[in-house]
Design a protein around this motif. Structure first.
Motif, short mmCIF file in Angstrom:
data_model
loop_
_atom_site.label_atom_id
_atom_site.label_comp_id
_atom_site.label_asym_id
_atom_site.label_seq_id
_atom_site.Cartn_x
_atom_site.Cartn_y
_atom_site.Cartn_z
N MET A 184 4.70 19.84 -4.33
CA MET A 184 3.61 19.23 -5.09
C MET A 184 3.17 17.92 -4.43
N PHE A 185 4.12 17.17 -3.90
CA PHE A 185 3.83 15.89 -3.25
C PHE A 185 2.83 16.06 -2.11
N VAL A 186 2.93 17.15 -1.35
CA VAL A 186 2.08 17.35 -0.17
C VAL A 186 0.84 18.18 -0.47
N ALA A 187 0.54 18.44 -1.74
CA ALA A 187 -0.67 19.18 -2.09
C ALA A 187 -1.91 18.44 -1.57
N PRO A 188 -2.98 19.15 -1.19
CA PRO A 188 -4.16 18.51 -0.59
C PRO A 188 -4.73 17.35 -1.41
N GLU A 189 -4.77 17.49 -2.74
CA GLU A 189 -5.33 16.40 -3.54
C GLU A 189 -4.47 15.13 -3.46
N ASN A 190 -3.15 15.33 -3.31
CA ASN A 190 -2.28 14.17 -3.15
C ASN A 190 -2.37 13.58 -1.74
N GLN A 191 -2.60 14.44 -0.77
CA GLN A 191 -2.84 13.95 0.59
C GLN A 191 -4.05 13.03 0.62
N LEU A 192 -5.11 13.42 -0.06
CA LEU A 192 -6.33 12.60 -0.10
C LEU A 192 -6.05 11.24 -0.71
N TYR A 193 -5.31 11.22 -1.79
CA TYR A 193 -4.99 9.96 -2.46
C TYR A 193 -4.15 9.07 -1.55
N MET A 194 -3.09 9.62 -0.97
CA MET A 194 -2.21 8.82 -0.13
C MET A 194 -2.92 8.34 1.13
N ALA B 57 0.83 -1.21 0.00
CA ALA B 57 0.00 0.00 0.00
C ALA B 57 0.86 1.25 0.00
N ASP B 58 1.97 1.22 0.77
CA ASP B 58 2.89 2.36 0.78
C ASP B 58 3.47 2.61 -0.60
N ASP B 59 3.91 1.53 -1.23
CA ASP B 59 4.55 1.69 -2.54
C ASP B 59 3.57 2.25 -3.57
N VAL B 60 2.34 1.77 -3.52
CA VAL B 60 1.33 2.30 -4.45
C VAL B 60 1.15 3.80 -4.21
N ALA B 61 0.98 4.18 -2.96
CA ALA B 61 0.71 5.57 -2.64
C ALA B 61 1.91 6.47 -2.87
N ILE B 62 3.06 6.08 -2.33
CA ILE B 62 4.24 6.95 -2.39
C ILE B 62 4.81 6.99 -3.80
N ASN B 63 5.05 5.81 -4.38
CA ASN B 63 5.59 5.78 -5.75
C ASN B 63 4.64 6.44 -6.73
N GLY B 64 3.34 6.14 -6.57
CA GLY B 64 2.37 6.72 -7.50
C GLY B 64 2.35 8.23 -7.45
N THR B 65 2.39 8.78 -6.24
CA THR B 65 2.34 10.24 -6.10
C THR B 65 3.63 10.88 -6.58
N PHE B 66 4.76 10.32 -6.22
CA PHE B 66 6.02 10.89 -6.69
C PHE B 66 6.14 10.79 -8.22
N THR B 67 5.68 9.69 -8.80
CA THR B 67 5.74 9.54 -10.25
C THR B 67 4.94 10.63 -10.94
N LYS B 68 3.71 10.83 -10.48
CA LYS B 68 2.86 11.87 -11.08
C LYS B 68 3.49 13.25 -10.93
N CYS B 69 3.97 13.57 -9.74
CA CYS B 69 4.54 14.90 -9.50
C CYS B 69 5.83 15.11 -10.29
#
Length: 433
Positions: free
Chosen positions: A345-355, A72-84
């Protein structure tokens, strides 16, 4: 979340295993402690301006170090960093370090001048590392605490300066077995008296009424804080009535057979295992265990409420957990700026919601947390608990680790040796004075 009795770093959100690796490390590493004649751990005081970090040849290649290691961490963290990173025209690489090795690895990287461009720290360690001069102030890069509660903002602050930001946070609350409570004819407790009454009704030959983690580590202190704080106790006054009353409450539950004496050896993962097995009707635990709870025991009917308080109407004050992201000072100012851009960008509210959704944690942004609660009712209680939660290092800063150790040591004396709380905490207060 692991479901075996072995406690892993993910059993201790906001309580990284580095706490037990270097007990008292905060006092060893601060400039103030050096003034008192302490010996500094080699490397950390030399971290600032180390330069020479890996990948400096390409300012757009960001190196990240963290201890997230679950799917779950890898999906959330990798996914968000990849997008940003794609949006910013950057690339990144992640180095995953076991939680019990992170601080040691930071020391090693500091001495070898290989600090990463983005470094995740468990929040109690931020002030220790910031005190060494190793972290860049974030406000110079346009990163602020806007939208965060004061407690969430405090997680990344040191001496009034922002050094880190927590995109999501967590805390603990009271899980209960709905069927057991209904069979016993009791309601979910909201006060200490109701908690005791419920535990008495729920304790049978087959299971205990209540369980918590009182293990001899910072994890045990983490679970004690809600009882201490909600009773008016304070980490700066360990022999106060508020602290002693909370210690007596725990002692009474164990002495009266409502809670297993094994809690002195149980981490939070072990406590949740007892709940899953039907050996405890109510337990203190966190949202990080919900995914495993649902996967391993899909037929278990459970719910969660905020941790009971001494008197009706009082705020339930729990510790605030979560990892904080920082920008180390590497000597490459261009790369530090790009790393900070990625972090912003990583800590933007929309990314917080996803993570938060992927990891069963709570967004640090107030508006995002409100939206999250409406979309995730199972976690609504934790959103409420986070709203009154408190940072463990807010008052003591880098000196927190020594006091945290004194607390769990005192509780071990009370629960294992039947020491009077007054005697145990009088000694605890002397050790930190």
């Amino acid at each position: 979340m692991p479901t075996t009795p072995t406690t892993s770093l993910r059993d201790i959100p906001g309580q990284g295993a580095s706490d037990t690796l270097f007990p008292g490390v905060g006092r060893q590493l601060t400039r103030r402690s050096l003034g008192r004649g302490a010996i500094a751990a080699p490397g950390l005081l030399a971290l600032a301006g180390c330069g020479g970090s890996e990948g400096n040849g390409d300012p757009s290649a960001i190196r990240i170090v963290d201890y997230y290691n679950t799917p779950a961490d890898d999906v959330a963290i990798n996914g968000t960093f990849t997008k940003c990173a794609e949006e910013l025209g950057l690339t990144f690489s992640r180095e995953r370090v076991p939680g019990d090795q992170l601080i040691a690895r930071v020391l090693q990287m500091g001495s070898s001048r290989t600090l990463p461009d983005l470094l995740m720290l468990d929040n109690p360690n931020v002030q220790q590392v910031a005190d060494s001069g190793a972290l860049a102030p974030l406000e110079q890069y346009g990163i602020s605490t806007e939208g965060l509660t004061p407690a969430v903002a405090d997680l990344g602050m040191y001496d009034g300066t922002l050094y880190g930001i927590a995109p999501t946070v967590n805390t603990i609350a009271l899980f209960y077995n709905v069927d057991m409570l209904e069979e016993a004819g009791v309601e979910p407790p909201s006060t200490w008296d109701e908690l005791r009454t419920a535990a008495e009704a729920l304790t049978t030959e087959d299971h205990y009424g209540f369980a918590f983690s009182a293990i001899a580590s910072y994890e045990g202190t983490w679970q004690f804080m809600p009882f201490m704080w909600s009773n008016g106790g304070d980490e700066t006054d360990l022999d106060s009535e508020g602290v002693l009353g909370a210690a007596q409450l725990w002692s009474d539950f164990v002495a009266d057979g409502l809670t297993s004496r094994s809690v002195v050896n149980w981490g939070q993962g072990d406590v949740m295992d007892q709940f899953k097995a039907g050996n405890a009707a109510m337990v203190i635990n966190g949202p990080w265990n919900i995914a495993g709870l649902e996967a391993d025991t899909p037929d278990l009917h459970w719910d969660v409420v905020t941790i009971p308080v001494p008197t009706a109407g009082a705020d339930s004050v729990a510790p605030l957990g979560g990892e904080v992201w920082t920008v180390p000072i590497t000597g490459d100012e261009e790369k530090q700026a790009k790393a900070a851009e990625l972090l912003k960008m990583f800590v933007a509210p929309e990314n917080q919601l996803y993570m938060a959704g992927e990891r069963s944690t709570i967004p640090g942004d107030v508006e995002a947390a409100t939206q999250f609660a409406s979309e995730n009712p199972d976690l609504g209680t934790f959103v409420d608990q986070v709203s009154t939660a408190r940072s463990r290092t807010a008052k003591l800063g880098p000196d927190w680790p020594r006091t945290a150790k004194a607390i769990y040591t005192a509780n071990q004396r009370v629960l294992v040796d039947d020491t009077d709380p007054g005697e145990a905490y009088d000694e605890a207060a002397r050790t930190v004075s």
